[in-house]
Design a protein around this motif. Structure first.
Motif, PDB file in Angstrom:
ATOM      1  N   GLU A  22      -2.955 -12.583   7.450  1.00 19.45           N
ATOM      2  CA  GLU A  22      -2.927 -13.635   8.198  1.00 19.45           C
ATOM      3  C   GLU A  22      -2.070 -14.894   7.694  1.00 19.45           C
ATOM      4  N   LYS A  63      -3.868  -3.788   8.288  1.00 20.92           N
ATOM      5  CA  LYS A  63      -4.256  -5.341   8.436  1.00 20.92           C
ATOM      6  C   LYS A  63      -3.188  -5.959   7.687  1.00 20.92           C
ATOM      7  N   GLY A  89      -2.693  -7.482  -2.850  1.00 14.27           N
ATOM      8  CA  GLY A  89      -3.129  -8.695  -2.914  1.00 14.27           C
ATOM      9  C   GLY A  89      -3.776  -9.129  -4.307  1.00 14.27           C
ATOM     10  N   SER A  90      -4.604 -10.359  -4.344  1.00 16.65           N
ATOM     11  CA  SER A  90      -5.080 -10.771  -5.405  1.00 16.65           C
ATOM     12  C   SER A  90      -6.082 -10.235  -6.137  1.00 16.65           C
ATOM     13  N   GLU A 147     -13.044  -8.016   6.133  1.00 14.33           N
ATOM     14  CA  GLU A 147     -14.633  -7.640   5.644  1.00 14.33           C
ATOM     15  C   GLU A 147     -15.222  -6.836   6.781  1.00 14.33           C
ATOM     16  N   GLU A 153      -1.862 -17.106 -12.709  1.00 12.99           N
ATOM     17  CA  GLU A 153      -0.618 -16.526 -12.101  1.00 12.99           C
ATOM     18  C   GLU A 153       0.362 -17.469 -11.422  1.00 12.99           C
ATOM     19  N   GLY A 160      -2.449  -5.747   3.742  1.00 11.57           N
ATOM     20  CA  GLY A 160      -1.192  -6.093   3.154  1.00 11.57           C
ATOM     21  C   GLY A 160      -1.247  -7.664   2.884  1.00 11.57           C
ATOM     22  N   SER A 161      -0.112  -7.998   2.182  1.00 13.20           N
ATOM     23  CA  SER A 161      -0.244  -9.392   1.637  1.00 13.20           C
ATOM     24  C   SER A 161       0.968 -10.185   2.489  1.00 13.20           C
ATOM     25  N   TRP A 162       1.235 -11.391   2.142  1.00 10.89           N
ATOM     26  CA  TRP A 162       1.992 -12.205   3.361  1.00 10.89           C
ATOM     27  C   TRP A 162       3.265 -12.373   2.636  1.00 10.89           C
ATOM     28  N   CYS A 213       4.858 -10.361  -6.631  1.00  8.59           N
ATOM     29  CA  CYS A 213       3.913  -9.872  -7.493  1.00  8.59           C
ATOM     30  C   CYS A 213       4.632  -9.573  -8.930  1.00  8.59           C
ATOM     31  N   LEU A 236      -2.260  -5.212  -7.475  1.00  6.87           N
ATOM     32  CA  LEU A 236      -2.471  -6.682  -7.707  1.00  6.87           C
ATOM     33  C   LEU A 236      -1.329  -7.332  -8.233  1.00  6.87           C
ATOM     34  N   GLY A 237      -1.786  -8.559  -8.978  1.00  2.00           N
ATOM     35  CA  GLY A 237      -0.514  -9.490  -9.438  1.00  2.00           C
ATOM     36  C   GLY A 237      -0.914  -9.810 -10.855  1.00  2.00           C
TER      37      GLY A 237
HETATM   38  P1  NAD Z   1      -5.142 -12.124  -1.047  1.00  2.00           P
HETATM   39  O1  NAD Z   1      -5.769 -11.505  -1.926  1.00  2.00           O
HETATM   40  O2  NAD Z   1      -5.361 -13.438  -0.849  1.00  2.00           O
HETATM   41  O3  NAD Z   1      -4.731 -11.399   0.238  1.00  2.00           O
HETATM   42  C1  NAD Z   1      -4.489  -9.929   0.614  1.00  2.00           C
HETATM   43  C2  NAD Z   1      -5.080  -9.603   1.753  1.00  2.00           C
HETATM   44  O4  NAD Z   1      -6.643  -9.458   1.612  1.00  2.00           O
HETATM   45  C3  NAD Z   1      -4.748 -10.209   3.352  1.00  2.00           C
HETATM   46  O5  NAD Z   1      -4.428  -9.340   4.093  1.00  2.00           O
HETATM   47  C4  NAD Z   1      -6.064 -11.149   3.431  1.00  2.00           C
HETATM   48  O6  NAD Z   1      -6.403 -11.039   4.769  1.00  2.00           O
HETATM   49  C5  NAD Z   1      -7.231  -9.954   2.768  1.00  2.00           C
HETATM   50  N1  NAD Z   1      -8.387 -10.689   2.414  1.00  2.00           N
HETATM   51  C6  NAD Z   1      -8.423 -11.984   1.995  1.00  2.00           C
HETATM   52  N2  NAD Z   1      -9.642 -12.233   1.695  1.00  2.00           N
HETATM   53  C7  NAD Z   1     -10.491 -10.993   1.884  1.00  2.00           C
HETATM   54  C8  NAD Z   1     -11.864 -10.571   1.579  1.00  2.00           C
HETATM   55  N3  NAD Z   1     -12.765 -11.381   1.302  1.00  2.00           N
HETATM   56  N4  NAD Z   1     -12.135  -9.504   1.771  1.00  2.00           N
HETATM   57  C9  NAD Z   1     -11.108  -8.459   2.242  1.00  2.00           C
HETATM   58  N5  NAD Z   1      -9.902  -8.865   2.509  1.00  2.00           N
HETATM   59  C10 NAD Z   1      -9.567  -9.987   2.343  1.00  2.00           C
HETATM   60  O7  NAD Z   1      -3.779 -12.149  -1.687  1.00  2.00           O
HETATM   61  P2  NAD Z   1      -2.385 -12.908  -1.101  1.00  2.00           P
HETATM   62  O8  NAD Z   1      -2.412 -14.262  -1.175  1.00  2.00           O
HETATM   63  O9  NAD Z   1      -1.859 -12.223   0.182  1.00  2.00           O
HETATM   64  O10 NAD Z   1      -1.255 -12.302  -2.093  1.00  2.00           O
HETATM   65  C11 NAD Z   1      -0.977 -12.970  -3.506  1.00  2.00           C
HETATM   66  C12 NAD Z   1      -1.693 -12.063  -4.772  1.00  2.00           C
HETATM   67  O11 NAD Z   1      -1.097 -10.583  -4.283  1.00  2.00           O
HETATM   68  C13 NAD Z   1      -0.938 -12.409  -5.870  1.00  2.00           C
HETATM   69  O12 NAD Z   1      -1.965 -12.014  -7.001  1.00  2.00           O
HETATM   70  C14 NAD Z   1      -0.003 -11.324  -6.021  1.00  2.00           C
HETATM   71  O13 NAD Z   1       0.518 -10.994  -7.377  1.00  2.00           O
HETATM   72  C15 NAD Z   1      -0.290 -10.138  -5.358  1.00  2.00           C
HETATM   73  N6  NAD Z   1       0.439  -9.218  -4.850  1.00  2.00           N
HETATM   74  C16 NAD Z   1       0.885  -8.149  -5.443  1.00  2.00           C
HETATM   75  C17 NAD Z   1       1.535  -7.240  -4.939  1.00  2.00           C
HETATM   76  C18 NAD Z   1       2.064  -5.595  -5.803  1.00  2.00           C
HETATM   77  O14 NAD Z   1       2.649  -5.093  -5.067  1.00  2.00           O
HETATM   78  N7  NAD Z   1       1.358  -5.360  -7.011  1.00  2.00           N
HETATM   79  C19 NAD Z   1       2.610  -7.573  -4.018  1.00  2.00           C
HETATM   80  C20 NAD Z   1       2.323  -8.664  -3.283  1.00  2.00           C
HETATM   81  C21 NAD Z   1       1.468  -9.351  -3.955  1.00  2.00           C
END
Ligand code: NAD
Length: 483
Positions: free
Chosen positions: A137, A134, A184-185, A170, A337, A108-110, A243, A207-208
């Motif tokens: 953090e 997961k 996430g991103s 990871e 973004e 999940g995302s934060w 997002c 993603l975003g």
């Molecule tokens: P992020 O990609 O940094 O983190 C998301 C998750 O990935 C976290 O749980 C993090 O611990 C994990 N992560 C980080 N690095 C990793 C790695 N190297 N290997 C595996 N897992 C890893 O994203 P964020 O900062 O939490 O969220 C922001 C992004 O998420 C923005 O781009 C946003 O647009 C996107 N987002 C999309 C949606 C959607 O529903 N489409 C919803 C919310 C956020």
């Protein structure tokens, strides 16, 4: 991973397949939300400064509604669906049977720490899987609350929460999951996908990207409503750290000053007169994101384009709702973004130019078209590509269980919500039931001209399938005529 074998054992035991287990878990989740509401609100306040009303709207209420929707429909979703077969295969019957995938991972995302973990969980449970979540953090109070409290409600031999950062993620990715659901991103999305490729694990990537608004001309009253909805879509959900939050607005030059003035008064009414009185708006999640957003404003040409706001409070991690008029298109605020409370307004000579503007950039998660013009609507639908399109409103697509939620291209792939979540965590298994009555000889060698003609016709005209079947049966007794 400790516990993963246990989850697999639980899955193999068949316990999670029964409708009773699935319903019991969903009911327990509803109970969890009701009994932990105060703690959830507190954690969201701590991590993001989320107002309780916003928090209930976007997280608690939303997840509860989603669980109740699944509870109501789960039996129907689980039932095998009858499938049509060619007449040629008479007598036989077939169905599509949804089966759980196995043990799945949700990352999940934060920004919506509860809805972006628990909403996919609803799909995973409804489909009968065992699950590891997961959480991010970057929302530590929420992640810790989930980890402490969820096992008190849900079957802990089937559903586990594992806390940690990218290192933990990871490690988790080393394992052969039956599905990875990631929010996430795009940057981390690539890492997820290449790790999944090693085990040929299917992934859903939420993603975003940059979600644009196309704002057409309106009557006064409609314009007021449109502006309110744009303000809410920019600042009203996690201060733009969403997002599907509005990234920028495209508008005709002649309406720009009216838009800026209307947005200003909206901001003052919704979020307060100035930085000191700011309320009803989230803070930025951490220092790193705060610096990232502030950096947008430091670029040459961007600071000069600020027409409202721009104040920051580093201690409180607050950034004032900020409007920028025509920042340079090659500045980072227009190429990355934003994910924060800055709103660029880009002026165009004609609103139709917005189509080319959007098409010159990566496919967005959502396009918000504020227009009553049927031709423009059609152009947006037919000439652009995006995860979704919403006309005359913002963000509300997220609460619609009947609509698939997901991106396209760089904004992600796969979808969820409602039945789509169930499908995302299921394999649709086709099942055919045949009898030994009637054997169609032309399907078997030795080949001859008649069999070739028979197969050609059978594939071409299903409605004559039965006829051919009878013919085939007749010929099955005739000697082979080789070419
Ligand atoms: P992020 O990609 O940094 O983190 C998301 C998750 O990935 C976290 O749980 C993090 O611990 C994990 N992560 C980080 N690095 C990793 C790695 N190297 N290997 C595996 N897992 C890893 O994203 P964020 O900062 O939490 O969220 C922001 C992004 O998420 C923005 O781009 C946003 O647009 C996107 N987002 C999309 C949606 C959607 O529903 N489409 C919803 C919310 C956020």
């Amino acid at each position: 991973m400790e516990g993963l074998e246990g989850l697999r054992r639980t899955f193999r035991s068949g316990r999670t397949r029964g409708v009773d287990w699935r319903k019991a878990q969903l009911l327990a989740l509803v109970k969890y939300l009701a009994e932990n509401e105060a703690q959830i609100l507190e954690a969201l306040e701590q991590d993001l400064g989320k107002h309780p009303v916003e928090a209930y709207r976007d997280e608690i209420g939303l997840v509860k509604k989603s669980a109740e929707h699944s509870l109501l429909n789960i039996k129907k979703w689980m039932a095998p669906k009858k499938a049509q077969l060619p007449l040629l295969l008479f007598p036989s019957r077939a169905e599509v049977l949804p089966e759980p995938l196995g043990t799945v991972l949700i990352i999940g995302s934060w920004n919506f720490p509860f809805s972006l973990t628990l909403d996919p969980l609803i799909g995973a449970i409804s489909a009968g899987n065992t699950v590891v979540i997961k959480p991010s953090e970057l929302a530590p109070a929420c992640s810790s609350l989930l980890c402490r409290t969820i096992p008190c409600y849900l079957d802990s031999e089937a559903i586990k929460i594992i806390e940690g950062g990218s290192d933990v993620a990871e490690q988790l990715l080393q394992h052969p999951w039956d599905k990875i659901f990631f929010t996430g991103s795009p940057r981390v999305g690539r890492t997820i996908m290449s790790a999944a490729a090693k085990h040929l694990t299917p992934v859903t990537l939420e993603l975003g990207g940059k979600c644009p608004v196309i704002l057409d001309s309106f009557s006064d009253s409609d314009f007021k409503v449109a502006v309110k909805r744009i303000a809410s879509g920019k600042w009203g959900s996690c201060a733009g750290q969403a997002c599907i939050g509005i990234d920028y607005v495209l508008v005709q030059q002649k309406f720009a000053s009216l838009l800026v003035e209307s947005l200003k008064s909206c901001i003052k009414r919704f979020y307060g007169e100035n930085m000191e009185k700011l309320q009803n708006i989230c803070r930025i999640v951490n220092n790193q994101h705060f610096d990232r957003i502030c950096k947008f404003l430091e670029e040459p040409g961007v600071a000069a384009s600020i027409v409202y706001g721009g104040s920051i409070n580093r201690e409180k991690l607050m950034i004032e709702p900020t409007i920028l008029l025509d920042p340079p298109l090659d500045s980072q605020i227009m190429t990355e973004e934003i994910f924060g409370p800055l709103l660029p307004i880009i002026t165009l000579d004609n609103i139709e130019e917005s189509i080319d503007f959007i098409n010159a950039r990566p496919k967005p998660l959502t396009i918000y078209g504020f227009t009553k013009n049927g031709k423009l609507k059609e152009q947006i639908l037919q000439e652009t590509s995006s995860g979704s399109v919403v006309f005359n409103d913002s963000l509300i697509q997220f609460i619609c269980d009947g609509l698939p939620f997901g991106g396209v291209g760089p904004s992600g792939f796969g979808r969820y919500h409602g039945k789509y979540s169930f499908d995302t965590f299921s394999h649709e298994k086709p099942v055919m039931h045949r009898t030994f009555f009637l054997e169609l000889e032309p399907r078997h060698p030795p080949w001859n001209e008649f069999k070739m003609d028979f197969i050609r016709l059978a594939y071409k005209f299903d409605y004559v399938g039965l006829l051919l079947l009878l013919l085939g049966l007749r010929r099955m007794f005739t000697p082979n005529r080789s070419r």
